[in-house]
Design an enzyme around this catalytic site. Sequence first.
Site, mmCIF file in Angstrom:
data_model
loop_
_atom_site.group_PDB
_atom_site.id
_atom_site.type_symbol
_atom_site.label_atom_id
_atom_site.label_comp_id
_atom_site.label_asym_id
_atom_site.label_seq_id
_atom_site.Cartn_x
_atom_site.Cartn_y
_atom_site.Cartn_z
ATOM 1 N N LYS A 242 0.829 -1.200 0.000
ATOM 2 C CA LYS A 242 0.000 0.000 0.000
ATOM 3 C C LYS A 242 0.865 1.251 0.000
ATOM 4 O O LYS A 242 2.049 1.215 0.375
ATOM 5 C CB LYS A 242 -0.885 0.030 1.256
ATOM 6 C CG LYS A 242 -1.955 -1.029 1.336
ATOM 7 C CD LYS A 242 -2.726 -0.889 2.646
ATOM 8 C CE LYS A 242 -3.785 -1.957 2.814
ATOM 9 N NZ LYS A 242 -4.924 -1.777 1.906
ATOM 10 N N ARG B 2 -10.108 -11.730 2.496
ATOM 11 C CA ARG B 2 -11.026 -12.761 1.999
ATOM 12 C C ARG B 2 -10.378 -14.144 2.020
ATOM 13 O O ARG B 2 -11.074 -15.155 2.112
ATOM 14 C CB ARG B 2 -11.497 -12.390 0.594
ATOM 15 C CG ARG B 2 -10.422 -12.372 -0.474
ATOM 16 C CD ARG B 2 -10.837 -11.608 -1.712
ATOM 17 N NE ARG B 2 -10.936 -10.172 -1.455
ATOM 18 C CZ ARG B 2 -11.317 -9.273 -2.359
ATOM 19 N NH1 ARG B 2 -11.652 -9.662 -3.571
ATOM 20 N NH2 ARG B 2 -11.385 -7.986 -2.041
#
Length: 461
Positions: free
Chosen positions: A240, A314
């Site tokens: 990020k 996820r």
Amino acid sequence: MSKKEDLIQADRGQDAVAIHLTNKDGFDAFAKELKAGQRAALKAQKFDGSGYQVGIVPDGESWFAVGGVTDPEELSSYCLAKLAETLPEGTYRLASGDPKAAMHGWVTAQHTFVRYKKNDDAPGPRILLSKQAKHIDAAIAEAEAVNLVCDMVNTPAEDMGPAAIEAEAERVAKKYNAEIKVTKGDTLENDYPMIHAVGRAASRAHAPRLIQMEWGDEKHPRVAIVGKGVSFDSGGLDIKSAVGMKLMKKDMGGAAHAIALADLIMGAGLKVRLHLLVPTVENAISSNAFRPGDVLQTRKGLTVEIGNTDAEGRLILGDALTRASEDDPELIIDFATLTGAARVALGPDLPALMTRQDKTADELIAAGRAHDDELWRLPLPAGYAEWLNSEIADLSNAHANPYAGASVAGLFLDKFVGDDIEWAHFDTFAWRPFPKPGRPKGGAAYGLRAAFHMLSARYGG
């Protein structure tokens, strides 16, 4: 500050300062009943009955408070929160009626996060009296569950890593003699390979783990609560930006919600066989970090190609949802700070809710509206499932177009929930960027109260 249990007390006729409630429409009629000097005092404070206004009115040698609310006859969870934040230390009672739902905001308004910065000048407790004595403990417990989420999310990753999240789960389990089991480190590799792959690059102090807790009569309906516990998300090798990483201590917000909800369920004695599952990892960068293009094995037996290492939540949820499904629960609820797409669509205050059944969504949405914890349903469009196709594996963890990111993430999770199991997925922000009375900036619980009251309506103790 006094213990939170003391902030709401049963009204047994104690000395207390009166709080009068009015709104903008009714203020003129309210003011006509006051003395001229009292009206002048409110005018000087620019009080006109608008929501969250607080006025102090002299009354001989004493005084009373006036609060602006939307509806003095139907109090909401946070309508007294500004009063709780600003009134002087002391004991208070409503001049008419009972606080009921507003007890919640009275407690949360006086909670502060002081782990690293003490506030020795903070005012003492403001105590609110209630004639609803039998409801006080429940209201306190609910507010404390919200405060637990806030404190866990506000705590930086070094002090709220996987081991600390495990410690919080153990603390809650001990309160109710619940059974707890933890699988961690390299022992995850065979049974929970996606949890292991995402967390293996972290230091030994922050080793990945799956925390499981069980509680309740085995004859009762089985309900599984799952929470994403990424204690810090660097993005992995798909790293990020500095701005994107700044708030990533909150990426364990789903775990905080799940632990807090388990606490509420057990405390209320709901008639369920509870199964709490918290997969918790740090998505770190090291020589053994999982890579874009890797194909991961899963507990389900599917293979997953990694399209992006920053879509890691996820993955760990996939293994946990598979494990939850193996015991054939009546209902699975998961909480996760899963996608930025949900925040773009709905902003910070509305968690995205996805369910397989309309009935599930309707019950959760109704519970949220009734308890000032609103949700917004997003779809799980079957036609978008093809976007998760991979040329070399059963599916990819990240689709290659910019559309419907929250729903596609939900479709990924759906692959790991057992067939015909009722399931609800909360894509929640767990962070409040704009403070409101009773709801400070920082860690925040969204969807927690909605889920608890939905479960209470179904499985009340």
